[in-house]
Motif scaffolding. Structure first.
Motif, PDB file in Angstrom:
ATOM      1  N   ARG A 131     -10.124  10.595  -5.246  1.00  0.00           N
ATOM      2  CA  ARG A 131      -9.335  11.623  -4.588  1.00  0.00           C
ATOM      3  C   ARG A 131      -7.837  11.443  -4.892  1.00  0.00           C
ATOM      4  NH1 ARG A 131      -9.336  10.946   0.984  1.00  0.00           N
ATOM      5  NH2 ARG A 131     -11.480  10.259   0.691  1.00  0.00           N
ATOM      6  N   ALA A 132      -7.361  10.212  -4.762  1.00  0.00           N
ATOM      7  CA  ALA A 132      -5.928   9.957  -4.942  1.00  0.00           C
ATOM      8  C   ALA A 132      -5.468  10.252  -6.367  1.00  0.00           C
ATOM      9  CB  ALA A 132      -5.611   8.514  -4.583  1.00  0.00           C
ATOM     10  N   ALA A 133      -6.356  10.017  -7.328  1.00  0.00           N
ATOM     11  CA  ALA A 133      -5.971  10.255  -8.720  1.00  0.00           C
ATOM     12  C   ALA A 133      -6.331  11.671  -9.168  1.00  0.00           C
ATOM     13  CB  ALA A 133      -6.634   9.226  -9.628  1.00  0.00           C
TER      14      ALA A 133
ATOM     15  N   LEU B 164      -4.582   2.178  -9.266  1.00  0.00           N
ATOM     16  CA  LEU B 164      -4.812   2.177  -7.822  1.00  0.00           C
ATOM     17  C   LEU B 164      -6.090   1.437  -7.425  1.00  0.00           C
ATOM     18  CD1 LEU B 164      -4.168   5.831  -6.614  1.00  0.00           C
ATOM     19  CD2 LEU B 164      -2.661   3.867  -6.430  1.00  0.00           C
TER      20      LEU B 164
ATOM     21  N   ASP C 270      -6.447  -1.459  -4.913  1.00  0.00           N
ATOM     22  CA  ASP C 270      -5.674  -1.358  -3.677  1.00  0.00           C
ATOM     23  C   ASP C 270      -4.583  -2.430  -3.646  1.00  0.00           C
ATOM     24  OD1 ASP C 270      -4.902  -0.445  -1.247  1.00  0.00           O
ATOM     25  OD2 ASP C 270      -6.446  -1.465  -0.099  1.00  0.00           O
TER      26      ASP C 270
ATOM     27  N   GLU D   6      -0.845  -4.529  -3.720  1.00  0.00           N
ATOM     28  CA  GLU D   6       0.389  -4.484  -2.937  1.00  0.00           C
ATOM     29  C   GLU D   6       1.565  -4.018  -3.796  1.00  0.00           C
ATOM     30  OE1 GLU D   6       0.894  -8.390  -0.857  1.00  0.00           O
ATOM     31  OE2 GLU D   6      -1.165  -8.593  -1.566  1.00  0.00           O
TER      32      GLU D   6
ATOM     33  N   GLY E  35       3.137  16.574  -8.070  1.00  0.00           N
ATOM     34  CA  GLY E  35       2.007  15.995  -7.351  1.00  0.00           C
ATOM     35  C   GLY E  35       2.044  14.479  -7.404  1.00  0.00           C
ATOM     36  N   LEU E  36       2.351  13.961  -8.593  1.00  0.00           N
ATOM     37  CA  LEU E  36       2.413  12.517  -8.770  1.00  0.00           C
ATOM     38  C   LEU E  36       3.556  11.922  -7.949  1.00  0.00           C
ATOM     39  CD1 LEU E  36       1.280  10.039 -10.207  1.00  0.00           C
ATOM     40  CD2 LEU E  36       2.814  10.497 -12.103  1.00  0.00           C
TER      41      LEU E  36
ATOM     42  N   ALA F   1       4.677  12.962  -5.130  1.00  0.00           N
ATOM     43  CA  ALA F   1       4.253  12.893  -3.722  1.00  0.00           C
ATOM     44  C   ALA F   1       3.360  11.668  -3.494  1.00  0.00           C
ATOM     45  CB  ALA F   1       3.523  14.171  -3.343  1.00  0.00           C
ATOM     46  N   THR F   2       2.446  11.437  -4.453  1.00  0.00           N
ATOM     47  CA  THR F   2       1.555  10.283  -4.321  1.00  0.00           C
ATOM     48  C   THR F   2       2.342   8.972  -4.374  1.00  0.00           C
ATOM     49  OG1 THR F   2      -0.082  11.595  -5.498  1.00  0.00           O
ATOM     50  CG2 THR F   2      -0.587   9.275  -5.181  1.00  0.00           C
TER      51      THR F   2
ATOM     52  N   ASP G 139       4.018   8.367  -1.131  1.00  0.00           N
ATOM     53  CA  ASP G 139       3.033   7.910  -0.153  1.00  0.00           C
ATOM     54  C   ASP G 139       2.733   6.426  -0.320  1.00  0.00           C
ATOM     55  OD1 ASP G 139       2.702  10.224   1.173  1.00  0.00           O
ATOM     56  OD2 ASP G 139       0.792  10.790   0.232  1.00  0.00           O
ATOM     57  N   LEU G 140       2.623   6.015  -1.582  1.00  0.00           N
ATOM     58  CA  LEU G 140       2.295   4.620  -1.866  1.00  0.00           C
ATOM     59  C   LEU G 140       3.378   3.692  -1.335  1.00  0.00           C
ATOM     60  CD1 LEU G 140       0.904   4.969  -5.486  1.00  0.00           C
ATOM     61  CD2 LEU G 140      -0.368   4.187  -3.490  1.00  0.00           C
TER      62      LEU G 140
ATOM     63  N   ARG H 115       3.531  -0.543   0.198  1.00  0.00           N
ATOM     64  CA  ARG H 115       3.407  -1.160  -1.117  1.00  0.00           C
ATOM     65  C   ARG H 115       4.756  -1.146  -1.823  1.00  0.00           C
ATOM     66  NH1 ARG H 115      -0.979   1.933  -0.168  1.00  0.00           N
ATOM     67  NH2 ARG H 115      -3.050   1.125  -0.684  1.00  0.00           N
TER      68      ARG H 115
ATOM     69  N   MET I 218      -4.242  18.079 -11.301  1.00  0.00           N
ATOM     70  CA  MET I 218      -3.089  17.689 -10.490  1.00  0.00           C
ATOM     71  C   MET I 218      -3.456  16.562  -9.553  1.00  0.00           C
ATOM     72  SD  MET I 218      -0.819  19.954  -7.973  1.00  0.00           S
ATOM     73  CE  MET I 218      -0.903  18.770  -6.661  1.00  0.00           C
ATOM     74  N   ILE I 219      -2.516  15.685  -9.331  1.00  0.00           N
ATOM     75  CA  ILE I 219      -2.792  14.565  -8.459  1.00  0.00           C
ATOM     76  C   ILE I 219      -2.481  14.964  -7.024  1.00  0.00           C
ATOM     77  CG2 ILE I 219      -1.998  12.272  -7.834  1.00  0.00           C
ATOM     78  CD1 ILE I 219      -1.682  12.020 -11.010  1.00  0.00           C
ATOM     79  N   THR I 220      -3.495  14.870  -6.182  1.00  0.00           N
ATOM     80  CA  THR I 220      -3.314  15.325  -4.813  1.00  0.00           C
ATOM     81  C   THR I 220      -2.595  14.256  -3.989  1.00  0.00           C
ATOM     82  OG1 THR I 220      -5.544  14.519  -4.450  1.00  0.00           O
ATOM     83  CG2 THR I 220      -5.279  16.887  -4.701  1.00  0.00           C
ATOM     84  N   PRO I 221      -1.641  14.685  -3.211  1.00  0.00           N
ATOM     85  CA  PRO I 221      -0.880  13.723  -2.414  1.00  0.00           C
ATOM     86  C   PRO I 221      -1.644  13.248  -1.179  1.00  0.00           C
ATOM     87  CG  PRO I 221      -0.058  15.934  -2.044  1.00  0.00           C
ATOM     88  CD  PRO I 221      -1.159  16.056  -3.047  1.00  0.00           C
ATOM     89  N   THR I 222      -2.731  12.561  -1.446  1.00  0.00           N
ATOM     90  CA  THR I 222      -3.539  12.054  -0.333  1.00  0.00           C
ATOM     91  C   THR I 222      -2.829  10.846   0.283  1.00  0.00           C
ATOM     92  OG1 THR I 222      -5.334  12.433  -1.857  1.00  0.00           O
ATOM     93  CG2 THR I 222      -5.908  11.470   0.267  1.00  0.00           C
ATOM     94  N   ALA I 223      -2.904  10.752   1.574  1.00  0.00           N
ATOM     95  CA  ALA I 223      -2.361   9.557   2.206  1.00  0.00           C
ATOM     96  C   ALA I 223      -3.283   8.393   1.864  1.00  0.00           C
ATOM     97  CB  ALA I 223      -2.298   9.753   3.708  1.00  0.00           C
ATOM     98  N   ILE I 224      -2.716   7.396   1.222  1.00  0.00           N
ATOM     99  CA  ILE I 224      -3.541   6.268   0.823  1.00  0.00           C
ATOM    100  C   ILE I 224      -3.245   5.111   1.764  1.00  0.00           C
ATOM    101  CG2 ILE I 224      -4.119   4.673  -1.025  1.00  0.00           C
ATOM    102  CD1 ILE I 224      -2.655   7.015  -2.763  1.00  0.00           C
ATOM    103  N   ARG I 225      -4.260   4.718   2.459  1.00  0.00           N
ATOM    104  CA  ARG I 225      -4.069   3.618   3.404  1.00  0.00           C
ATOM    105  C   ARG I 225      -4.632   2.334   2.831  1.00  0.00           C
ATOM    106  NH1 ARG I 225      -6.525   6.576   6.980  1.00  0.00           N
ATOM    107  NH2 ARG I 225      -5.057   8.291   6.999  1.00  0.00           N
ATOM    108  N   ARG I 226      -3.973   1.251   3.128  1.00  0.00           N
ATOM    109  CA  ARG I 226      -4.533  -0.019   2.683  1.00  0.00           C
ATOM    110  C   ARG I 226      -5.805  -0.273   3.478  1.00  0.00           C
ATOM    111  NH1 ARG I 226      -2.383  -3.098  -0.410  1.00  0.00           N
ATOM    112  NH2 ARG I 226      -3.485  -4.861   0.423  1.00  0.00           N
ATOM    113  N   THR I 227      -6.827  -0.757   2.797  1.00  0.00           N
ATOM    114  CA  THR I 227      -8.076  -0.990   3.504  1.00  0.00           C
ATOM    115  C   THR I 227      -7.873  -2.106   4.524  1.00  0.00           C
ATOM    116  OG1 THR I 227      -8.664  -2.341   1.630  1.00  0.00           O
ATOM    117  CG2 THR I 227      -9.689  -0.200   1.766  1.00  0.00           C
TER     118      THR I 227
END
Lengths: 314, 276
Positions: free
Chosen positions: A131-133, A160, A163, A165, A183-184, A186-187, A190-191, A196, B1-10
């Motif tokens: 999903r993230a990529a 990614l 996961d 740090e 889009g990138l 924004a990701t 978020d990271l 991180r 396109m890369i979706t801006p999903t919130a990525i949480r650390r597991t």
């Protein structure tokens, strides 16, 4: 000469994830030797997005190579989570996207992601990587069947997968269209917001400005400026003003924001932060001024201005 | 396109551990899939030795009694099962290693692997497993053809020892392929390898029995690693040219060490390469 800016609260300083300490890298020997990077100091902290900005051939990829343990510094040191960057324990905490990586074309997207997820102790769940990529629906495709943009996304997913740090991206947006680039961005934001550390190289000032908490500008292997985006932008001339005028070089150099002034026959050329104060002064002093043009200097010129700035300060 | 999903650390980060055995298995599996899905690799490395055996071993020397020679010695189908087995194994090891290493070095795949936490040995172990697996497929095909159409009859112990010697023979040639992979460019690798592989196979007696080759070729054969491999394989079915089997083994081991040294030099040279 340069000072590193650190957060003011000393008790809650975010951890340094990776750093270069006076790192130099020389390729080849003797007369053929090329000094790619010289005495580079760099640090990335958790929760921070650091942009390494510079024109092509500035030594950005060399810096990334030393940071990730691809190439050992000729002198100076590289540290990754306090270890040698070649240490597997350190690498388990880092994800990397390199500029050009020829991925085997006959492996499927899912296989590639599985392979890299397997290297890490607590990888991101497959569904989240996909999903993230932005790889939904492409999992069963072979890498060779993907478009250029899709292939870049697989490489992003590989970075990614564990996961990590710390994420290191060498020119992640090169070859992406405007929409994919946004889009990138924004990701990436978020990271960094998730705690991180993110390092990316770019030759777009706009990109570094839009994304980074801190920018390190390098040119010909040395750091020529570093600071918050606003600080860097203030030092980089945003406009080039060219006109036929009788105003002298000495006078024009004193005008606000002028970084560089030069004269060529009747032509006066000025590089400055903004054009308006210059135009006002120009029209005030020389009512006969003609052929005025205002353009945006290339990043190369902006870097040159920074370099000469620094040399003058020595 | 890369979706801006919130990525949480597991949440369980750090509590699990990566499983090294699983890394090796995945790596080897992908190494195999990656190559077998390339038609030119599958055809040239697997089909070619099998086809040669059918044409030269079975069609010419075949027949009901092909497995046993007229003078009670080793028949053509048995002899050639050993030599084309040698030829096939060398091809699988040489190309599986040489071409893929040259390509992956040239394209930067190896760099991405090197910055990952993959144990560096896994990369090479996977390629060895792949070369041995492809070799086993070739050997299996030759054995089945030999036993059915070729009328090859041997005690079980001989089948096993021939199979094992052929499988082990993949190792020196994997080392040779690895050295090649570090010496040649990605585009010239397949051509360069063929330029060595085919004449070397001929001069070592892999296609035509060594004693039927011109004298001067027989003279240079002992300088070539495949000759020694072939003699070890022929030795298991009692068809070696003479000379000490131990000596053949020592020569192959020496070549292996030499190739590995070249590969190690190339591996270190890559560390200092310009990365732009």
């Amino acid at each position: 000469m340069q000072q590193t800016r650190r957060p003011v609260s000393p008790g809650h300083e975010p951890a340094v994830l990776a750093e270069l300490l006076g790192a130099s890298k020389q390729f080849g020997h003797g007369l053929a030797a090329v000094q790619a990077v010289q005495g580079l100091d760099l640090e990335v902290r958790s929760g921070e997005l650091l942009a390494v900005l510079g024109p092509n051939g500035a030594g950005k990829s060399t810096a990334i190579g030393m940071l990730t343990g691809l190439a050992a510094p000729t002198s100076g040191r590289a540290r990754l989570f306090g270890c040698d960057p070649r240490d597997v324990r350190a690498r388990r905490r880092m994800g990397v996207m390199l500029q050009a990586s020829g991925v085997p074309e006959t492996l499927r997207v899912r296989e590639l992601l599985t392979e890299f997820r397997g290297y890490y102790p607590a990888p991101l769940p497959m569904a989240q990587v996909v999903r993230a990529a932005g790889l939904d629906g492409l999992e069963s495709r072979m890498f060779g069947e993907l478009s250029g943009g899709q292939q870049r996304r697989v490489l992003f997913g590989i970075a990614l997968a564990g996961d990590p740090e710390l994420l290191v991206f060498d020119e992640p947006t090169t070859g992406l269209d405007v929409e994919a680039r946004r889009g990138l961005w924004a990701t990436l934001r978020d990271l960094a917001r998730s705690g991180r550390g993110v390092v990316l190289t770019t030759h777009y000032l706009e990109e570094a400005d839009a994304l980074a908490d801190r920018i390190v500008v390098i040119d010909r292997g040395i750091v020529i400026a570093q600071g918050r985006p606003a600080e860097i932008k203030a030092r980089v001339p945003g406009r080039r003003v060219r006109a036929q005028t009788s105003v002298s070089l000495v006078v024009a150099s004193q005008w606000p924001g002028v970084v560089r002034a030069s004269r060529e026959g009747p032509w006066l050329e000025l590089l400055a932060g903004s054009a308006e104060p210059i135009l006002r002064a120009l029209l005030d002093l020389d009512p006969l001024v003609s052929e005025v043009t205002v353009t945006e200097p290339s990043l190369e010129e902006a870097f040159l201005a920074l370099t000469s700035d620094m040399e003058a300060a020595r | 396109m890369i979706t801006p999903t919130a990525i949480r650390r597991t949440a369980d980060a750090g509590t699990q551990r990566s499983n090294p055995a699983k890394i090796y298995v995945t790596e080897a599996r992908h190494e195999f899939l990656k190559l077998i899905r390339i038609p030119i690799f599958a055809v040239s490395t697997i089909a070619l030795p099998v086809m040669f055996y059918v044409l030269f071993g079975l069609a010419f020397g075949g027949g009901e009694d092909g497995g046993v020679g007229e003078d009670g010695g080793v028949g053509v189908t048995t002899y050639m099962m050993a030599t084309y087995g040698t030829f096939g194994v060398i091809g699988a090891a040489l190309f599986g290693f040489g071409v893929s290493v040259a390509l992956e070095r040239g394209q930067g795949w190896m760099r991405l692997k090197r910055v990952s936490p993959m144990p560096p040995q896994a990369y090479f172990v996977a390629k060895v497993v792949m070369a041995v697996t492809v070799s086993a497929m070739i050997i299996g095909a030759l054995f089945i053809l030999g036993a059915t159409l070729g009328g090859v009859r041997m005690p079980a112990a001989q089948w096993i020892s021939l199979g094992l010697v052929l499988l082990l023979g993949a190792l020196p040639f994997a080392a040779m392929g690895l050295a090649f992979g570090y010496l040649v460019g990605p585009n010239s690798a397949p051509a360069m390898l063929n330029l060595f592989y085919l004449p070397m196979a001929f001069a070592s007696g892999l296609w035509i029995p060594i004693h039927q080759l011109p004298a001067f070729v027989q003279g240079i054969a002992p300088a070539l690693p495949p000759y020694h491999f072939a003699q070890l394989a022929l030795g298991t079915v009692g068809a070696a040219e003479g000379g000490s089997q131990a000596l053949h083994a020592v020569v192959l081991l020496t070549f292996t060490a030499l190739f590995l040294a070249v590969a190690a030099w190339g591996f270190r040279r890559d560390e200092g390469r310009t990365y732009g």
